[in-house]
Each structure stands twice: as C-alpha cells, then as structure tokens.
Write a protein that holds these residues in place. Structure first.
Motif, mmCIF file in Angstrom:
data_model
loop_
_atom_site.group_PDB
_atom_site.id
_atom_site.type_symbol
_atom_site.label_atom_id
_atom_site.label_comp_id
_atom_site.label_asym_id
_atom_site.label_seq_id
_atom_site.Cartn_x
_atom_site.Cartn_y
_atom_site.Cartn_z
ATOM 1 N N ASP A 89 0.817 -1.210 0.000
ATOM 2 C CA ASP A 89 0.000 0.000 0.000
ATOM 3 C C ASP A 89 0.858 1.271 0.000
ATOM 4 O O ASP A 89 0.557 2.228 -0.710
ATOM 5 N N LYS A 320 -3.285 0.987 -6.343
ATOM 6 C CA LYS A 320 -4.218 -0.123 -6.140
ATOM 7 C C LYS A 320 -4.694 -0.254 -4.699
ATOM 8 O O LYS A 320 -5.526 -1.116 -4.406
ATOM 9 N N GLN A 322 -6.647 -0.166 -1.340
ATOM 10 C CA GLN A 322 -8.058 -0.047 -1.019
ATOM 11 C C GLN A 322 -8.297 0.950 0.114
ATOM 12 O O GLN A 322 -9.444 1.232 0.463
ATOM 13 N N HIS A 323 -7.196 1.465 0.680
ATOM 14 C CA HIS A 323 -7.315 2.330 1.852
ATOM 15 C C HIS A 323 -6.462 3.594 1.695
ATOM 16 O O HIS A 323 -5.543 3.831 2.481
#
Length: 419
Positions: A89, A320, A322-323
C-alpha cells in the motif's frame, strides 16, 4: 526507461473513478479524519530499515487505533519492477519513480496535500517536494535526505594539535588542518578522498564553477569553465604540491586496495579528513568495519560559495490500495518523524531540540548547514548527468596523479562528454 504496461480499458475507467472518489471523500479542510472501519495497510521498506519502522508503526497504531500498519522488508528492485503484484500500500523509494508513474502504479498525492492543513508542504527544505512532481502532479514526498559532509578523525587532530573544523570553515582552514596532521614517517595524511570525483565536483561548485549548464535541465557539460579549472588546480595541489593527500598510487601502497584505498586509510586511522554521506557515520553502509576512533562531522569547507550534494528517499502510495485515506495518514505521520539513518527532510524536524539531542549538537549543526546549500541528486538523472561520470572521473585521476594539468584534463573531458 521501461515501456509502460498497458492496462485493460475497464480497469482504467475504474481507476479514474477511484481517483474521483478519493477527491470527493476528503474533508473540505483541516485534518484528515480516521477511516470509518478498522483497516490494515502494508508498508514496504528496505530490509535493513524494518527494525526502525516497526516501533513507529506501533506508535502510529496507538494514536490511530483503526489503522494497523504491517511493515515488510522488500527488495527495492521488486518494488520498481512489479509494484502492482507486490501487495503493497505504501513504500519507501530511493530509486526513480518515473516508470511507476507512467504505468499508473502510484497515487497522485495532490488532493491529500491540498486538503490536509497539518501537512505543511512549505516545511520541507527547498526543492525536495518538487523533486517528485511530474506533469504538475505530486507522486511522492521526501522521507529523509542524505547530504555529503566532511568527517574528521578527532583522535588524529588532538594528537597533532590540529585546528578542529567548524561549521563556517574554509578551504584555507582545511589546508591548515591537513598540513598540521600530515606525518610522512607515520604514513598519516591530512585528507584522502573516498570518492574523488564527488569531492572534486563540489570544490568546483564552491569556487563558483558548474559542471553542466543547468543542474536541473542540463544540455551540455561545462568542464572547461575557467572557475572549474581553477578549482581543480587547487585540488590537484593538495596531492602534488602540498602532499597532504595521497595520489592513487600512494594510497594503494599505503593502505591497500584499489578504488577503496582511501576508505582503507580512514578505517586504519591514517586519514584526518574525508568526505562521506551522513548515513555513513560511524562506519556503516559499505565500510569494511566500524570506525575504531573518535570522529566528528562538519559541513564541507566553503570558498566563494557553500555547496554539497544530497540524495533523497521518498514515500509513495500504490494506486491499487483499497485504503488511500489510511495510507495518507501513515505517510504524513512518517514525514514528521526523525529518520533513522537519514537526516530530516523537514526544516522543523532538523531544527528541533529533539534532533539535536538524538545526534548531538555538532552533527545537528553540520546537517542544518549542509541542507541549506545542497545540490539535490535527481532520482532519475537526465542523460547528460549520467554522461558526466566517466570523462569527469578520468580527468580527476589525471589531475591528482600529475599525468595532465587541470586545464588539459578538463578540456579533453569536455570534448569527450560533448561529442
């Protein structure tokens, strides 16, 4: 630069929609709030930095109970090659981000920067944030910097009664210290280069010269600049006339090794002054062993101007993720912390009492002074900068060994670099 990998059209549309959603969910102003539900994000760094980041992640989680940061050590080559498949992330990067940006692998940070009043972009030292701006968008923020500084062997200076370097010292001060320490019978030198091509380049800039016509957008080298020639004449005299520095052959005979002969001399306690990056302090990184002597740190000596080099490491968010909200909070948090092996990229951190207590007053002063006068090494240096290396290094070798005068060597290097 690699060829960008094309994405399916449907995924591009989804990615565009995600970017719009990111902008819309941000609060209008103020601090970024916590995510609505508990999340876990994966943070990738160099394996050697895991032990530094794990306690920071724990403290961050205590302050932000809904966000858990999982720290993983990962080879930077893998991150650069296939970030999309790495399951990451947030990442640290000391490499060029251009390929990742072109492939759509990184998140544009401008919406977060503009909406987070606590981020304070102007707190970064000049030029650092702009370093990661491409096509008008910010793709990463600096996590730490690594300026080139001057180290000294405190034991040698005290043994020979040599003046100790200070923040505002000059070329003349350097020469006096080096001459005082030089001991032919004991094989002790006042100065030895660990990377002669970098030292010589910075002496040229301190004298007012330039190696390229424009550091940020270079078109041609300027090795034959009269000020560069003058600076290199002075540098050559350290080796050939004053005798305070060993020529390449003398260094190999005295200390052993070839390109790393100067490094060996430092480790053996036979060199009083040498340059090195801030992260090298104490003999870390590529050094064969830790320094077994008391040492100090000051900025490089100045002449007409002050100048040094600085490399930068950055923090970025994978597109990419998600958070993105949680990632931004972690990234912004890290930007305000004390770096481990690096120096702070934020002025408020570098000038803080906490930084001074952590590294000591002398080192803190050396870092602060160095960051005010640093040439930033671009992560993706243009082709002209990459062409500088070989002809410049060859010219320096000729000058310090007496094979050619500074003017002869530099004019030949200029022709070679600009065919």
């Amino acid at each position: 630069m690699g060829t960008p990998r094309m994405r399916p059209r449907s995924f591009r549309r989804a990615l565009t929609l995600l970017g719009l959603i990111v902008v819309l969910v941000l609060p209008a102003c103020g601090r970024i709030g916590p995510p609505p539900e508990p999340v876990t994000i994966v943070f990738a760094c160099e394996r050697g930095d895991v032990a530094f980041y794990e306690p920071l992640a724990q403290r961050f989680n205590q302050e932000n109970p809904r966000i858990t940061v999982q720290v993983v050590g990962m080879d930077s080559r893998r991150l650069e090659r296939d970030l999309d498949d790495a399951g990451v992330d947030v990442l640290t990067a000391a490499f060029s981000l251009r390929n990742l940006i072109n492939s759509g692998a990184l998140l544009n940070l401008d919406p977060w920067i503009s909406q987070d009043d606590s981020f304070a972009p102007d707190d970064f030292y000049p030029g650092l944030l702009k370093l990661y701006t491409y096509e008008g968008k910010t793709w990463a923020i600096p996590s730490g910097v690594d300026p080139l500084v001057m180290y000294y062997n405190r034991d040698l200076l005290e043994r020979y009664g040599a003046p100790q370097p200070a923040v505002n010292w000059t070329w003349e001060d350097m020469l006096i210290t080096a001459l005082t320490v030089r001991d032919v019978e004991a094989g002790v030198y006042g100065y030895a280069p660990t990377f002669a091509m970098l030292d010589a380049m910075l002496f040229a800039y301190q004298h007012g010269g330039h190696l390229v016509d424009d550091w940020n957008n270079p078109v041609r080298t300027t090795f034959d600049d009269p000020l560069v020639i003058e600076a290199l004449e002075w540098y050559g005299r350290l080796f050939l006339d004053e005798g305070v520095a060993p020529t390449p052959e003398e260094a190999m005979r005295a200390f052993g090794g070839r390109e790393l002969a100067g490094v060996n001399g430092v480790v053996q306690g036979k060199v009083a002054l040498w340059t090195g990056f801030y992260s090298w302090r104490g003999g870390t990184s590529f050094w064969p062993r830790k320094w077994e002597f008391r040492w100090g740190m000051v900025p490089l000596p100045r002449e007409r101007e002050s100048a040094t080099l600085m490399s930068v490491e950055a923090l970025a968010i994978a597109s990419k993720t998600q958070h993105p909200q949680a990632c931004w909070q972690w990234l912004a948090y890290l930007s305000r912390q004390m770096p481990g092996r690096l120096a702070p990229a934020r002025r408020s951190v570098a000038e803080s009492g906490e930084f001074e207590r952590l590294v000591g007053a002398e080192i803190a002063a050396a870092v602060r002074a160095s960051l005010e006068h640093a040439l930033i090494i671009p992560p993706d240096a243009p082709e002209i900068l990459s062409r500088v290396g070989q002809p410049w290094q060859h010219a320096i070798e000729q000058i310090v060994s007496g094979e050619a005068t500074a003017e002869e060597a530099l004019r030949a290097a200029q022709q070679q670099a600009n065919p």
